[in-house]
Design a protein around this motif. Structure first.
Motif, PDB file in Angstrom:
ATOM      1  N   MET A   1       0.844  -1.187   0.000  1.00 28.71           N
ATOM      2  CA  MET A   1       0.000   0.000   0.000  1.00 28.71           C
ATOM      3  C   MET A   1       0.889   1.250   0.000  1.00 28.71           C
ATOM      4  N   GLY A   2       0.289   2.355  -0.432  1.00 27.82           N
ATOM      5  CA  GLY A   2       1.060   3.582  -0.578  1.00 27.82           C
ATOM      6  C   GLY A   2       1.461   4.189   0.746  1.00 27.82           C
ATOM      7  N   GLU A   3       2.173   5.302   0.654  1.00 27.18           N
ATOM      8  CA  GLU A   3       2.677   5.940   1.867  1.00 27.18           C
ATOM      9  C   GLU A   3       1.627   6.813   2.544  1.00 27.18           C
ATOM     10  N   ARG A   4       0.568   7.235   1.791  1.00 27.44           N
ATOM     11  CA  ARG A   4      -0.474   8.074   2.407  1.00 27.44           C
ATOM     12  C   ARG A   4      -1.664   7.187   2.729  1.00 27.44           C
ATOM     13  N   LEU A   5      -1.945   7.047   4.007  1.00 27.57           N
ATOM     14  CA  LEU A   5      -3.000   6.119   4.415  1.00 27.57           C
ATOM     15  C   LEU A   5      -4.016   6.799   5.318  1.00 27.57           C
ATOM     16  N   VAL A   6      -5.288   6.589   4.973  1.00 29.83           N
ATOM     17  CA  VAL A   6      -6.420   7.042   5.778  1.00 29.83           C
ATOM     18  C   VAL A   6      -7.219   5.810   6.168  1.00 29.83           C
ATOM     19  N   GLU A   7      -7.731   5.826   7.406  1.00 30.11           N
ATOM     20  CA  GLU A   7      -8.684   4.795   7.811  1.00 30.11           C
ATOM     21  C   GLU A   7     -10.077   5.393   7.781  1.00 30.11           C
ATOM     22  N   SER A   8     -11.073   4.564   7.446  1.00 27.68           N
ATOM     23  CA  SER A   8     -12.446   5.000   7.641  1.00 27.68           C
ATOM     24  C   SER A   8     -13.212   3.851   8.290  1.00 27.68           C
ATOM     25  N   VAL A   9     -14.159   4.211   9.181  1.00 27.13           N
ATOM     26  CA  VAL A   9     -14.905   3.208   9.942  1.00 27.13           C
ATOM     27  C   VAL A   9     -16.393   3.491   9.791  1.00 27.13           C
ATOM     28  N   PRO A  10     -16.949   3.279   8.574  1.00 30.52           N
ATOM     29  CA  PRO A  10     -18.367   3.581   8.378  1.00 30.52           C
ATOM     30  C   PRO A  10     -19.260   2.614   9.154  1.00 30.52           C
ATOM     31  N   ASN A  11     -20.321   3.187   9.745  1.00 32.68           N
ATOM     32  CA  ASN A  11     -21.330   2.407  10.482  1.00 32.68           C
ATOM     33  C   ASN A  11     -22.617   2.435   9.678  1.00 32.68           C
ATOM     34  N   VAL A  12     -23.173   1.266   9.355  1.00 33.52           N
ATOM     35  CA  VAL A  12     -24.443   1.239   8.613  1.00 33.52           C
ATOM     36  C   VAL A  12     -25.530   0.585   9.462  1.00 33.52           C
ATOM     37  N   SER A  13     -26.779   0.941   9.186  1.00 30.64           N
ATOM     38  CA  SER A  13     -27.912   0.469   9.995  1.00 30.64           C
ATOM     39  C   SER A  13     -28.466  -0.832   9.422  1.00 30.64           C
ATOM     40  N   GLU A  14     -27.608  -1.842   9.366  1.00 32.74           N
ATOM     41  CA  GLU A  14     -28.009  -3.182   8.938  1.00 32.74           C
ATOM     42  C   GLU A  14     -27.059  -4.158   9.616  1.00 32.74           C
ATOM     43  N   GLY A  15     -27.588  -5.020  10.485  1.00 32.15           N
ATOM     44  CA  GLY A  15     -26.717  -5.959  11.193  1.00 32.15           C
ATOM     45  C   GLY A  15     -27.245  -7.368  11.133  1.00 32.15           C
ATOM     46  N   ARG A  16     -28.236  -7.617  10.254  1.00 33.89           N
ATOM     47  CA  ARG A  16     -28.893  -8.936  10.255  1.00 33.89           C
ATOM     48  C   ARG A  16     -28.863  -9.620   8.904  1.00 33.89           C
ATOM     49  N   ASP A  17     -29.064  -8.899   7.830  1.00 33.65           N
ATOM     50  CA  ASP A  17     -29.197  -9.490   6.491  1.00 33.65           C
ATOM     51  C   ASP A  17     -27.806  -9.731   5.881  1.00 33.65           C
ATOM     52  N   ARG A  18     -27.353 -11.010   5.908  1.00 35.41           N
ATOM     53  CA  ARG A  18     -25.990 -11.323   5.452  1.00 35.41           C
ATOM     54  C   ARG A  18     -25.744 -10.858   4.014  1.00 35.41           C
ATOM     55  N   ALA A  19     -26.719 -11.069   3.162  1.00 36.88           N
ATOM     56  CA  ALA A  19     -26.524 -10.719   1.744  1.00 36.88           C
ATOM     57  C   ALA A  19     -26.314  -9.214   1.594  1.00 36.88           C
ATOM     58  N   ALA A  20     -27.099  -8.428   2.329  1.00 36.30           N
ATOM     59  CA  ALA A  20     -26.944  -6.971   2.249  1.00 36.30           C
ATOM     60  C   ALA A  20     -25.579  -6.546   2.781  1.00 36.30           C
ATOM     61  N   ILE A  21     -25.154  -7.159   3.897  1.00 34.71           N
ATOM     62  CA  ILE A  21     -23.857  -6.808   4.494  1.00 34.71           C
ATOM     63  C   ILE A  21     -22.719  -7.164   3.541  1.00 34.71           C
ATOM     64  N   GLU A  22     -22.832  -8.336   2.925  1.00 34.00           N
ATOM     65  CA  GLU A  22     -21.778  -8.737   1.981  1.00 34.00           C
ATOM     66  C   GLU A  22     -21.744  -7.837   0.747  1.00 34.00           C
ATOM     67  N   ALA A  23     -22.898  -7.397   0.311  1.00 32.65           N
ATOM     68  CA  ALA A  23     -22.923  -6.490  -0.848  1.00 32.65           C
ATOM     69  C   ALA A  23     -22.230  -5.160  -0.508  1.00 32.65           C
TER      70      ALA A  23
END
Lengths: 303, 303
Positions: A1-23
């Motif tokens: 990976m490159g020398e400039r790195l950002v982390e992001s930690v997005p939170n979404v309102s779906e914790g049950r539907d595996r297919a949606a989470i995988e998408a």
């Protein structure tokens, strides 16, 4: 990976539907310069937390792909979970990791926030380091009222969004996008079953009640072990390091006649936070991370 | 750099002639898969210590290039310096860093040792982990008598070289080639000017006089600061970690009524040694280096 790195930690309102989470996971990691490090779904909270890193442009593109994947799959009108939320993509922090400043991450939050409104018509609030006014630094303050209360809240003058018109997206609500330091989850276990002791120590060490500026803390019981724990989030490990948080918990615990029996770091920790703890306790007089063998290997010029 | 990394720290008997030192440095780093991290020359010792890393084959080739560069430039018959030595290229250790075992480094020492004899007619002694018999583990034992005494020593049955005939190279002497763990130079400063205290503590903590197995220690005076120091080499930081060495020095110092006022790590240190110190003092219950953000970034699969 490159020398400039950002982390992001997005939170979404779906914790049950595996297919949606995988998408949504697939959407995040389909860029060539980003890596998805972690996916944590909680069915009770009905919420998923993704952790990804990459170069700033790559991470910005990934977040926009996440919105495109999330919006057709999440309808907040039907969403019931324990965790407070106001949006389908509820919160998106950008975190400097390497070769980028906090100012870069604030700029990234603003750029992505503008595009989220323009492309998806989801109103955006900027929070923490990216906040446009002091009362919007605190995410909990922005989210108060949640999705159900936001149709009214957004009409109030002081709650006009930073990007977008004063109308909630019908199914995706509103989103908070911000910039913050890396957050370390650090728990200290105490040799007592007395929850009052853990709560008293948490009160003593957390910033909001007079303790350390960048510590959030709760006292919780670990029922299966018959002990209690001070569960902390260090929101700026550079200014309130691990060692100082532990040492303060230890001295407060001693005042109750209680010993620290162990600690844990939950999830990821930047190497610098561990180097700093080693530096502190080893009492090094002039330590530089450049002395770390692995850093010299990766930063030496070719040849 | 690749995933398999070996360090080598060759010591040559030239610490004054800049052109000769630069020619040897250039020889070491001319391979595509090695990096020269450090060059330390000491004119009083008349000795230079190079630190390089790379994949095993690349480091082996670099060491052979070093011999080719050193032999025409160093004549031990004319060499006078403070540091004991028996060869133009005096000592060559191989050190496992990442993705290689100690057994790999022993095999590398044997392979390079054989080639040094075959190509350059310099007899080779294997030492430390690569030693062919217990009395050759200790480099000082092999080197005793130095270049001037070696013409006789090499004729004694028990000092037949591991590779080569029983005849010293006329100008380059003999070479010790071995395998060892990474060595950490760790000094502890004491709040006293009494050298006897530092010497007593050094005696208490070093392995040779009953202390910690992998610690070498000396008491020295820091005249300019008016204090004394326990100067240590940790020869196996995995088995005798930094924290244990410091804690023992601290408790021995307390017995003399003396405080530890600071410490220093001289030169490079593997990140694992610092993670281990943080783990120890933070009292983590189950820490894994996989929790370190930077490791996850570099080890995550592409995508």
């Amino acid at each position: 990976m490159g020398e400039r790195l950002v982390e992001s930690v997005p939170n979404v309102s779906e914790g049950r539907d595996r297919a949606a989470i995988e998408a949504m996971a697939a959407a995040l990691q389909s860029g060539p310069t980003v890596r998805l490090l972690d996916v944590q779904s909680d069915p009770d909270h009905h919420r998923t937390v993704f952790t990804l890193v990459g170069d700033p442009d790559g991470v910005a593109d990934a977040i926009l792909r996440l919105f495109a994947a999330a919006l057709p799959r999440i309808d907040l009108r039907l969403h019931r979970g324990e965790h407070p939320r106001m949006g389908a993509v509820d919160v998106v922090p950008f975190v400097p990791v390497r070769g980028v400043t906090m100012a870069d991450c604030v700029a990234l939050a603003r750029r992505v926030g503008r595009e989220v409104w323009e492309r998806f018509r989801v109103p955006v609030y900027l929070y923490e380091e990216a906040a446009s006014r002091p009362e919007r630094r605190d995410l909990a303050e922005i989210r108060r009222g949640e999705f159900e209360g936001f149709a009214d809240k957004i009409l109030r003058e002081e709650w006009a969004p930073d990007f977008g018109e004063r109308v909630l997206h019908p199914t995706a609500g509103a989103t908070a996008i911000g910039a913050r330091e890396f957050l370390i989850a650090f728990n200290v276990n105490l040799g007592t079953a007395d929850l009052k002791v853990a709560k008293a120590i948490a009160r003593a060490v957390r910033g909001s009640s007079g303790g350390l500026r960048y510590v959030k803390a709760l006292g919780v019981a670990l029922a299966d072990r018959g002990i209690v724990q001070v569960s902390m989030n260090l929101t700026n490990y550079k200014k309130t390091p691990l060692a100082r948080a532990l040492d303060l918990v230890r001295s407060e615990a001693a005042r109750h006649g209680v010993a620290v029996v162990g600690t844990e770091i939950v999830g990821l920790v930047p190497e610098e936070a561990l180097f700093s703890a080693a530096d502190h306790y080893l009492r090094l007089e002039r330590f530089s991370p450049d002395q770390v063998l692995e850093r010299r290997i990766s930063s030496a010029p070719d040849g």
